[in-house]
Motif scaffolding. Structure first.
Motif, PDB file in Angstrom:
ATOM      1  N   SER A 182       2.760   1.586  -3.228  1.00  8.58           N
ATOM      2  CA  SER A 182       1.902   2.017  -4.409  1.00  8.58           C
ATOM      3  C   SER A 182       1.367   3.670  -4.188  1.00  8.58           C
ATOM      4  O   SER A 182       1.417   4.328  -5.422  1.00  8.58           O
ATOM      5  CB  SER A 182       0.463   1.180  -4.320  1.00  8.58           C
ATOM      6  N   TYR A 183       1.138   3.989  -3.164  1.00  8.81           N
ATOM      7  CA  TYR A 183       0.643   5.451  -3.043  1.00  8.81           C
ATOM      8  C   TYR A 183       1.909   6.255  -3.255  1.00  8.81           C
ATOM      9  O   TYR A 183       1.725   7.333  -3.968  1.00  8.81           O
ATOM     10  CB  TYR A 183       0.181   5.891  -1.561  1.00  8.81           C
ATOM     11  N   ASN A 192      -6.510  11.359  -7.718  1.00 11.35           N
ATOM     12  CA  ASN A 192      -6.393  10.028  -6.444  1.00 11.35           C
ATOM     13  C   ASN A 192      -5.317  11.119  -5.693  1.00 11.35           C
ATOM     14  O   ASN A 192      -5.613  11.284  -4.326  1.00 11.35           O
ATOM     15  CB  ASN A 192      -5.681   8.918  -6.776  1.00 11.35           C
ATOM     16  N   ASN A 193      -4.225  11.576  -6.170  1.00 10.72           N
ATOM     17  CA  ASN A 193      -3.426  12.192  -5.114  1.00 10.72           C
ATOM     18  C   ASN A 193      -3.694  13.771  -4.569  1.00 10.72           C
ATOM     19  O   ASN A 193      -3.259  13.946  -3.479  1.00 10.72           O
ATOM     20  CB  ASN A 193      -1.878  12.596  -6.152  1.00 10.72           C
ATOM     21  N   CYS A 221      -4.148   9.387 -11.705  1.00  7.06           N
ATOM     22  CA  CYS A 221      -3.193   9.282 -10.358  1.00  7.06           C
ATOM     23  C   CYS A 221      -3.221  10.842  -9.848  1.00  7.06           C
ATOM     24  O   CYS A 221      -3.175  10.885  -8.480  1.00  7.06           O
ATOM     25  CB  CYS A 221      -1.806   9.175 -11.141  1.00  7.06           C
ATOM     26  N   ILE A 244       2.060   6.453  -7.103  1.00  8.38           N
ATOM     27  CA  ILE A 244       1.084   7.210  -7.603  1.00  8.38           C
ATOM     28  C   ILE A 244       1.384   8.798  -7.503  1.00  8.38           C
ATOM     29  O   ILE A 244       1.374   9.588  -8.269  1.00  8.38           O
ATOM     30  CB  ILE A 244      -0.305   7.065  -6.811  1.00  8.38           C
ATOM     31  N   TYR A 265       0.836  -1.437   0.087  1.00  4.43           N
ATOM     32  CA  TYR A 265      -0.061  -0.046  -0.002  1.00  4.43           C
ATOM     33  C   TYR A 265       0.845   1.238   0.054  1.00  4.43           C
ATOM     34  O   TYR A 265       0.623   1.967  -0.629  1.00  4.43           O
ATOM     35  CB  TYR A 265      -0.828   0.049   1.394  1.00  4.43           C
TER      36      TYR A 265
END
Length: 420
Positions: A118-119, A168-169, A165, A122, A115
């Motif tokens: 992955s973040y 989401n960011n 991305c 991103i 996790y």
């Protein structure tokens, strides 16, 4: 109904209600029309069993006390789950169940690292000015990919190949506090003093003249300006006719922010089948089967909310409520064993992709289209204004984000009135 006001507000969700309250504070007249039979929009609570509430839409106050609805709840005397939020917000309390077995030790740590990595990937993808799909920057072949992919699908209502991305960011907000007796009930209580004409969908908006004329089945609203707070699903549906048509740049913004679908199933049990360690957030998956997010006893009742998002959510919704219930109970049984099945007493399932007044759960920017939220928020000719979660950057997809957008739009309208 034939009304002449300064502002016609279309939609009585969080954005429309906050705009109405702010316009009233600023001394501007308004008329609020709502297509549904109730106020609140995607904030909606139903009683699962007597005394146990289930939110079909938003259920948690993101960011806790920083959320404006926390202070509103305190003013109204509505209790929040401030004492129990940490069972869900602490990363170590996120349980992972793979193939019916809960991850522990190094496996749990490896899943958590996935996790984090992955973040980070991103965020890094946004640093070079590009805006790729999440699927292009994470390791899809990792054994720990399925729960993260599920978290994106339920968080956005869209699968990882369709999520920007950058969008989401820019999203923000910790899970925050639960509302044991319903976030939808909280919003409805707060908005009860706003005059709203219900069952009055906007059929046509004529902005060809000096003002705006909004046609509804219950009559016409004539205003100097209109504020649209409806979802991008409704704006894209063609059910609201505009004369003249909206400009191309606005249509492109709407198209770049399609609605995602997160559906959830609320399951009530006749007793505590979870045990002393059961309460909290779980992600369940199998190597050859479906996955889901499972929130256990989140509101302090003997109930569970099971979430699914993206393509699977839409597919399952089309199979009907019984298929949704079977899916949910199977996922709960993977955590607590098959004995739980005989203690199920009632369920509620959502169907957001076919919900006629929103056409989805919330707006999700397509890859390369995150900038369209700002364009969606821009007014047209100082007459058509826009609000709602889809117009927010940093609060997109949230009830409080919609609330803040309503305040922003009301203040923009007041400034336009002053200019005029």
């Amino acid at each position: 109904m034939s009304t002449e006001v300064e502002v016609a507000i279309i939609g009585a969700g969080s954005a429309g209600l906050s705009a109405a309250k702010e316009l009233q504070r600023l001394g501007l007249s308004f008329s609020v029309i709502e297509a549904s039979h109730r106020i609140g929009g995607r904030a909606y609570s139903e009683e699962l069993v007597p005394g146990t509430w289930f939110d079909l839409g938003c259920a948690w106050l993101t960011d806790g006390d920083a959320n404006p609805f926390a202070a509103i709840a305190d003013q109204l005397g509505i209790a929040l789950g401030r004492a129990t939020w940490d069972a869900y917000n602490k990363p170590e309390n996120h349980r992972f169940i793979r193939n019916g077995k809960r991850l522990a030790g190094e496996d749990h740590a490896a899943c958590r690292r996935y996790y984090v990595d992955s973040y980070a990937a991103i965020a890094a993808a946004c640093g070079n000015g590009a805006d790729a799909a999440i699927s292009e920057v994470i390791d899809l072949n990792s054994p720990w990919a399925p729960p993260f992919i599920e978290s994106i699908a339920t968080g956005w209502g869209v699968d990882v190949d369709g999520v920007s991305c950058a969008d989401n960011n820019s999203s923000a907000g910790a899970l925050g506090y639960p509302v044991p007796h319903g976030y939808g009930n909280l919003v409805a209580a707060w908005g009860a003093d706003v005059p709203v004409t219900l069952n009055a969908r906007a059929e046509r908006i004529d902005w060809s003249g000096a003002g705006v004329v909004v046609e509804t089945p219950k009559g016409t609203v004539k205003a100097r300006r209109a504020l649209l707070t409806v979802s991008t699903g409704m704006l894209a549906s063609g059910e609201i006719a505009f004369a003249p048509l909206l400009p191309d740049w606005k249509l492109e913004a709407i198209a770049g922010l399609p609605m995602g679908t997160e559906n959830k199933m609320g399951i009530a049990f006749d007793r505590d089948v979870f045990g002393p360690d059961g309460r909290g957030h779980h992600t369940v998956w199998s190597d050859d089967g479906p996955s889901a997010k499972v929130d256990v006893n989140g509101m302090g009742f003997n109930s569970v909310s099971v979430f699914t998002g993206g393509r699977h959510a839409v597919w399952l919704e089309k199979q009907g409520p019984q298929a949704c219930l079977d899916f949910a109970v199977d996922r709960i049984a993977e955590i607590f064993g098959n004995d739980i099945r005989k203690h199920v007493v009632r369920s509620i399932t959502t169907a957001w992709s076919s919900e006629p007044w929103t056409r989805g759960s919330w707006a999700c920017a397509l890859p390369g289209q995150a900038h369209q939220r700002e364009h969606l928020a821009r007014a047209i000719d100082d007459r058509l204004f826009f609000a709602g979660e889809a117009t927010q950057v940093g609060g997109q997809g949230t009830c409080d984000g919609a609330y803040r957008s309503g305040l922003r739009a009301a203040q923009e309208i007041a400034a336009a009135v002053k200019r005029a």
